[in-house]
Design an enzyme around this catalytic site. Structure first.
Site, PDB file in Angstrom:
ATOM      1  N   GLU A   1       0.835  -1.174  -0.112  1.00  0.00           N
ATOM      2  CA  GLU A   1      -0.145   0.162   0.084  1.00  0.00           C
ATOM      3  C   GLU A   1       0.906   1.332  -0.112  1.00  0.00           C
ATOM      4  O   GLU A   1       1.818   1.265   0.755  1.00  0.00           O
ATOM      5  CB  GLU A   1      -1.088  -0.005   1.146  1.00  0.00           C
ATOM      6  CG  GLU A   1      -1.775  -1.244   1.456  1.00  0.00           C
ATOM      7  CD  GLU A   1      -2.285  -1.267   2.889  1.00  0.00           C
ATOM      8  OE1 GLU A   1      -2.585  -0.253   3.537  1.00  0.00           O
ATOM      9  OE2 GLU A   1      -2.231  -2.306   3.524  1.00  0.00           O
TER      10      GLU A   1
ATOM     11  N   ASP B   1      -6.915   8.850   0.977  1.00  0.00           N
ATOM     12  CA  ASP B   1      -6.759   8.635   2.341  1.00  0.00           C
ATOM     13  C   ASP B   1      -6.698   9.844   3.159  1.00  0.00           C
ATOM     14  O   ASP B   1      -6.715  10.951   2.761  1.00  0.00           O
ATOM     15  CB  ASP B   1      -5.486   7.832   2.443  1.00  0.00           C
ATOM     16  CG  ASP B   1      -5.308   7.256   3.762  1.00  0.00           C
ATOM     17  OD1 ASP B   1      -6.289   6.845   4.425  1.00  0.00           O
ATOM     18  OD2 ASP B   1      -4.139   6.866   4.188  1.00  0.00           O
TER      19      ASP B   1
ATOM     20  N   THR C   1      -2.066  -2.668  -3.833  1.00  0.00           N
ATOM     21  CA  THR C   1      -2.037  -3.563  -4.892  1.00  0.00           C
ATOM     22  C   THR C   1      -2.973  -4.488  -4.840  1.00  0.00           C
ATOM     23  O   THR C   1      -3.289  -4.895  -3.445  1.00  0.00           O
ATOM     24  CB  THR C   1      -0.520  -4.148  -5.072  1.00  0.00           C
ATOM     25  OG1 THR C   1      -0.225  -4.975  -3.837  1.00  0.00           O
ATOM     26  CG2 THR C   1       0.422  -3.198  -5.141  1.00  0.00           C
TER      27      THR C   1
ATOM     28  N   TRP D   1     -11.980  -6.747   0.059  1.00  0.00           N
ATOM     29  CA  TRP D   1     -11.367  -7.534  -0.401  1.00  0.00           C
ATOM     30  C   TRP D   1     -11.747  -8.987  -0.615  1.00  0.00           C
ATOM     31  O   TRP D   1     -11.249  -9.657  -1.252  1.00  0.00           O
ATOM     32  CB  TRP D   1     -10.144  -7.588   0.473  1.00  0.00           C
ATOM     33  CG  TRP D   1      -9.122  -6.263   0.698  1.00  0.00           C
ATOM     34  CD1 TRP D   1      -9.471  -5.191   1.528  1.00  0.00           C
ATOM     35  CD2 TRP D   1      -8.305  -6.007  -0.572  1.00  0.00           C
ATOM     36  NE1 TRP D   1      -8.497  -4.221   0.789  1.00  0.00           N
ATOM     37  CE2 TRP D   1      -7.835  -4.699  -0.284  1.00  0.00           C
ATOM     38  CE3 TRP D   1      -7.900  -6.365  -1.792  1.00  0.00           C
ATOM     39  CZ2 TRP D   1      -6.783  -3.949  -1.065  1.00  0.00           C
ATOM     40  CZ3 TRP D   1      -6.934  -5.783  -2.445  1.00  0.00           C
ATOM     41  CH2 TRP D   1      -6.486  -4.812  -2.286  1.00  0.00           C
TER      42      TRP D   1
END
Length: 484
Positions: free
Chosen positions: A9, A57, A66, A434
């Site tokens: 990340e 963010d 990724t 995810w």
């Protein structure tokens, strides 16, 4: 684990400049940067057809996570793909600003500090078995991570002098300009914690497996520097994976618990000789070089006994050893095209030789930052790489990253990416994390993917077929993502 899911990340620094000085704030620049993403995905937090997550963010930082990867090569390629994607966003924003008459330049930096002293991270994720004794793993891994900066640091200029280690706040005092291994080291305060911002630990212990919680746990390492060089990134991942294998195997390891990991991290970072001794919890002292050589020897013996679990292992061990030898001998010529801190230092030293002075020169600070500029024709590292002065990961030519912009790795990301693209083609809105892909509508359809190694799922295949049929009957949304 012979096979391990890995991911990176990266938070990017964002700056807009104009000759008049009336530049946008980072907040305004970030909102404009992500406007095409919001229009496309109805959110500033989206999953892409290559399986990755792109989001805005806290602190106006574009962040790219990724897709889950099962090889070092894939992780490196998808990390670089993130740079290509966000640089495409930058180019679109610059063109928009020029058309509006605002003009100016937009900069995106893959680094870890800004001029105001704020820090932003590069996080590593490694899948481990749920059966692994997590507390033991963390205890053995922390001294390795503290000393790992010798081989994977990005390098940083300190134009106003070294850190004063006499107090816990590590304030700077005027002195001779200096250079350190790591950008992140001065901003880490704990060894492990469930927080990522308040405490800033080396390891985040929050238990978010992003998979089957009975089988997997995710190790979240947040102490690393953002690395520009693909060889440094590969060494960073490969060496850590090997250390994890040794710890997971249950081998008896010598206890090298540090008395104060955060202090040791700083002391090591600011000593390019690697010889400063740090205090261990048992009252003894060891240098970073001593500890890294010990870890390298332990890993090498393990590989000799159990075999290499992928074909990059010999390369990882070789570059690891050569980098430690370069630090020990204070001769960086053998690694100054492969290891970020050494590549950058060679660049800065060459300027000092040509122009005189030292690292306190304003131009040196500019070069330190420009090294991390991801713009292909402006970033110093990118220029070095294109001229052959910075090596690529052996066996790669850079095209792998361009492929990874659109193509997921052969993991669960392959399924997710196909569903994302099919839903876009069918004009369907999705809610994704995810593990889950949910297609919204009158009848919600959900696919749950708990195994990150999965490349086929019957429910996902059925949903994919339905979406492709719907795409033939509907007007599709614009191609995704409209950013590069």
């Amino acid at each position: 684990m012979d096979r391990r899911i890995m991911g990176l990340e990266t938070e990017f620094g964002l700056v807009h400049t104009v000759p008049s000085g009336a530049a946008m704030s980072p907040d305004d620049a970030a909102r404009k940067l992500f406007r095409p993403i919001v229009e496309w995905g109805r959110s500033s937090n989206v999953f892409l057809p290559n399986g990755a997550r792109l989001y805005l963010d806290v602190g106006s930082h574009p962040e790219y996570a990724t897709a889950e990867c099962a090889t070092v090569e894939d992780t490196v390629a998808h990390d670089r793909a993130g740079e290509l994607i966000v640089d495409g966003m930058r180019q679109k924003l610059e063109a928009q600003l020029a058309g509006e008459g605002t003009g100016g330049s937009v900069y995106l930096f893959k680094n870890n500090v800004d001029s105001a002293g704020n820090s932003f991270g590069s996080h590593e994720n490694y899948m481990i078995a749920r059966s692994t004794r997590f507390a033991r793993l963390v205890a053995h891994l922390i001294p390795f991570l503290v000393t790992r900066q010798l081989v994977s640091g990005a390098g940083r200029v300190h134009p106003t002098g070294p850190v004063d280690f006499g107090q816990r706040q590590f304030t700077r005092t005027p002195g001779v300009a200096s250079y350190s291994f790591s950008q992140r080291a001065d901003h880490i305060w704990e060894d492990s914690s469930s927080s990522t911002t308040r405490a800033r630990p080396l390891i985040n212990t929050r238990d978010e497996p992003h998979g089957d919680a009975e089988r997997f746990r995710r190790l979240h390492v947040i102490v690393g520097d953002s690395t520009m060089s693909t060889t440094t990134t590969a060494l960073r991942l490969g060496a850590t994976d090997l250390m994890l294998r040794v710890i997971e195997s249950g081998n008896v390891l010598v206890d090298r618990t540090l008395k104060d990991p955060a202090l040791a991290l700083r002391q090591i970072s600011h000593d390019l000789t690697g010889t400063t001794c740090v205090d261990l919890a048992d009252g003894s002292q060891r240098s970073a070089l001593d500890l890294q050589y010990e870890y390298l020897e332990t890993v090498t013996r393990f590989v000799q006994a159990h075999g290499a679990h992928h074909d990059r292992v010999p390369w990882v061990l070789d570059l690891w050893e050569r980098t430690l030898a370069a630090v020990q001998q204070q001769d960086h010529t053998g690694i100054d095209t492969e290891i970020d801190w050494a590549i950058k230092k060679k660049l800065l030293d060459s300027w000092v030789v040509r122009h005189g002075g030292d690292y306190s020169a304003p131009r040196i600070a500019q070069m330190d930052l420009a090294y991390h500029d991801i713009a292909p024709k402006r970033g110093l590292f990118r220029m070095l790489e294109e001229r052959g002065m910075a090596a690529r990961l052996p066996g790669t030519d850079g095209s792998e990253a361009q492929t990874a912009v659109d193509t997921p790795p052969a993991t669960r990301a392959q399924i997710r990416g196909a569903l994302v693209q099919a839903a876009l083609d069918a004009g369907q809105h999705t809610t994704i994390d995810w593990v889950n892909v949910k297609v919204n509508g009158p009848t919600q359809r959900i696919v749950t993917l708990r195994d990150p190694f999965l490349t086929h799922d019957d429910d996902a295949a059925a949903l994919l077929a339905d979406l492709r049929q719907e795409a033939q009957r509907t007007t599709p949304l614009p191609p995704a993502p409209p950013i590069i």
